[in-house]
Design a protein around this motif. Structure first.
Motif, PDB file in Angstrom:
ATOM      1  N   VAL A 166       9.782  22.232  36.763  1.00  0.00           N
ATOM      2  CA  VAL A 166      10.811  22.500  36.029  1.00  0.00           C
ATOM      3  C   VAL A 166      11.479  23.985  37.351  1.00  0.00           C
ATOM      4  O   VAL A 166      12.588  23.234  36.606  1.00  0.00           O
ATOM      5  N   ALA A 167      11.011  24.259  38.094  1.00  0.00           N
ATOM      6  CA  ALA A 167      12.285  24.797  38.817  1.00  0.00           C
ATOM      7  C   ALA A 167      12.857  23.668  40.272  1.00  0.00           C
ATOM      8  O   ALA A 167      13.681  24.152  39.738  1.00  0.00           O
TER       9      ALA A 167
ATOM     10  N   ALA B 266      14.426  28.286  34.793  1.00  0.00           N
ATOM     11  CA  ALA B 266      12.660  27.604  34.918  1.00  0.00           C
ATOM     12  C   ALA B 266      12.231  28.900  34.749  1.00  0.00           C
ATOM     13  O   ALA B 266      11.335  28.277  33.869  1.00  0.00           O
ATOM     14  N   GLY B 267      12.829  30.657  34.525  1.00  0.00           N
ATOM     15  CA  GLY B 267      11.595  30.956  33.661  1.00  0.00           C
ATOM     16  C   GLY B 267      11.282  30.996  32.455  1.00  0.00           C
ATOM     17  O   GLY B 267      10.683  31.739  32.399  1.00  0.00           O
TER      18      GLY B 267
ATOM     19  N   ALA C  76       8.353  14.279  29.193  1.00  0.00           N
ATOM     20  CA  ALA C  76       8.910  14.894  30.047  1.00  0.00           C
ATOM     21  C   ALA C  76      10.264  14.653  31.376  1.00  0.00           C
ATOM     22  O   ALA C  76      11.005  14.807  31.646  1.00  0.00           O
ATOM     23  N   SER C  77       9.351  13.600  31.999  1.00  0.00           N
ATOM     24  CA  SER C  77       9.949  12.141  32.942  1.00  0.00           C
ATOM     25  C   SER C  77      11.098  12.213  32.675  1.00  0.00           C
ATOM     26  O   SER C  77      11.844  11.004  33.153  1.00  0.00           O
TER      27      SER C  77
ATOM     28  N   LEU D 118      16.205  20.756  26.747  1.00  0.00           N
ATOM     29  CA  LEU D 118      15.221  19.717  25.798  1.00  0.00           C
ATOM     30  C   LEU D 118      13.683  19.758  25.884  1.00  0.00           C
ATOM     31  O   LEU D 118      13.111  19.717  25.731  1.00  0.00           O
ATOM     32  N   LEU D 119      14.358  20.091  27.532  1.00  0.00           N
ATOM     33  CA  LEU D 119      12.905  19.723  28.656  1.00  0.00           C
ATOM     34  C   LEU D 119      12.153  21.118  28.206  1.00  0.00           C
ATOM     35  O   LEU D 119      11.069  21.308  27.751  1.00  0.00           O
ATOM     36  N   GLY D 120      12.627  22.044  27.929  1.00  0.00           N
ATOM     37  CA  GLY D 120      12.196  23.547  27.366  1.00  0.00           C
ATOM     38  C   GLY D 120      11.349  23.608  25.749  1.00  0.00           C
ATOM     39  O   GLY D 120      10.037  23.728  26.158  1.00  0.00           O
TER      40      GLY D 120
END
Length: 399
Positions: free
Chosen positions: A240-241, A253-254, A298-299, A306-308
């Motif tokens: 994520v970072a 990222a947070g 997620a990949s 969307l990732l979140g």
């Protein structure tokens, strides 16, 4: 046949005799561990002028916390009331010294190590209290879920409180607050009558076996699973970072990590609404499969929003996974070793997280964050399939 039945309410858990009197102070004491990372980092950086020393102090404190299972063994043997106050007093004193004196890096690292060695095992001790409080009822799983969700909230809110104190007052003030809540929470918790209890070893069992519950094959199996899951989840955080950095918004990222934590809280609350009757291997297999699917998905996605969303949905399996792991540890270990066994769950999680972070960093440097997500997802998928196969074999054996 259904694998779930209705469970009791959280209200029923909190209305158990001495439950609130024990749980609320325990949460206060455990808040210290949510405040500590940022507080210690910025306090040491300010006193030494070095982020290298500050990071090393956190690492030394974390490494020293690997002594937690052995402190839990003392709790099992001598009771929380006798063991926890001296540990909390020593650790709080160490934090206070770190907050009030500026000194050489070597002394700072020594103090951080000694403080970590004395840090009281409050989480495992509270889970031991829940076992006693729910004895004779069907509320233990609900109590463990409440505990796991509350701990997740502490590690969400702790950094926010620490950051506020650092911004409005100072980093040493935040570290002194961490010391104070650790000491006050611990001392208040051990006033509860349940903290005087000890569990006797069965006749003929060696109480001082240096390996403690680690000699139990079934517990080692649980710890292996927890280590694998922690590796995959930790790899996801690092990835994520990496995605946020590549997008030019590293601070985002947070927010994604907070979404994962919120998903975990929601998942824990929903999971505990039912009493699950399938074996722990089958339950863990299903939960790990959800995590695996989330990481693989997620990949494939692009965009932090969307990732979140994807990782928040996958994160719903995190708290339930720990609840099941703690229940499995209780199931396979004798009563006089359950506090220590619970602590080994946390230790396995920390070791797996460290390994996952390191491996994800290598993957990101050599390829891309998407490959890190995929690698973690594949690892968890293999683990889930192995557990599911094991659960099927156990069912056939019983049949």
């Amino acid at each position: 046949m259904s694998g779930t039945t209705r469970a009791g309410s959280y209200r029923a858990v909190l209305l158990l005799p001495f439950a609130l009197r024990t749980f609320v102070p325990a949460l206060l004491g455990r808040l210290s561990y949510g405040l500590l990372p940022l507080s210690l980092l910025f306090t040491v950086q300010a006193s030494t002028g070095s982020f290298t020393t500050a990071g090393a102090a956190l690492a030394v404190f974390g490494a020293a916390s690997l002594s937690m299972p052995f402190k839990a063994r003392l709790v099992d043997r001598f009771s929380q009331r006798r063991v926890l106050p001296p540990l909390a007093g020593g650790a709080a004193s160490g934090l206070a010294v770190l907050a009030t004196i500026g000194t050489a890096a070597s002394v700072v690292l020594l103090l951080a190590g000694l403080t970590g060695l004395l840090a009281p095992p409050l989480g495992p001790s509270m889970r031991s209290n829940w076992r006693l409080l729910t004895e004779g009822s069907a509320l233990k799983e609900r109590a463990y879920a409440l505990d796991a969700v509350s701990e997740e909230c502490l590690f969400l809110g702790g950094p926010l409180i620490a950051g506020t104190l650092i911004g409005l007052v100072s980093a040493p003030a935040a570290l002194l607050t961490s010391a104070a809540v650790m000491l006050v929470g611990t001392l208040a918790m051990v006033t509860s009558p349940v903290t005087t209890r000890t569990a006797s070893a069965p006749t003929g069992v060696r109480r001082r076996d240096p390996w403690g519950p680690l000699v139990i094959p079934a517990l080692r199996r649980v710890l292996f699973v927890v280590t694998g899951v922690a590796s995959g989840v930790s790899a996801a955080y690092v990835c994520v970072a990496g995605v946020a950095q590549q997008a030019g918004h590293p601070g985002s990222a947070g927010y994604v990590e907070a979404a994962i934590a919120l998903g975990s809280v929601a998942g824990g609350l929903v999971w505990a609404r039912r009493t699950h009757t399938r074996s722990w291997t089958v339950q863990l297999a299903g939960l790990i499969a959800v995590l695996a699917l989330g990481l693989v998905t997620a990949s494939l996605v692009s965009g932090l929003v969307l990732l979140g969303v994807v990782l928040a949905v996958a994160g719903a399996a995190v708290s339930p996974m720990f609840v099941v792991a703690y229940l499995a540890a209780d199931e396979v270990t004798p009563p006089h070793q359950r506090t220590e066994a619970s602590t080994w769950i946390n230790t396995a999680n920390n070791l797996g997280a460290a390994a996952g972070s390191a491996l994800a960093g290598i993957v990101i440097d050599q390829a891309a964050p998407s490959w890190g997500f995929l690698s973690g997802g594949v690892l968890l998928a293999v683990l889930a399939a192995t557990l599911a196969g094991s659960g099927v074999r156990q069912s056939r054996d019983r049949g």
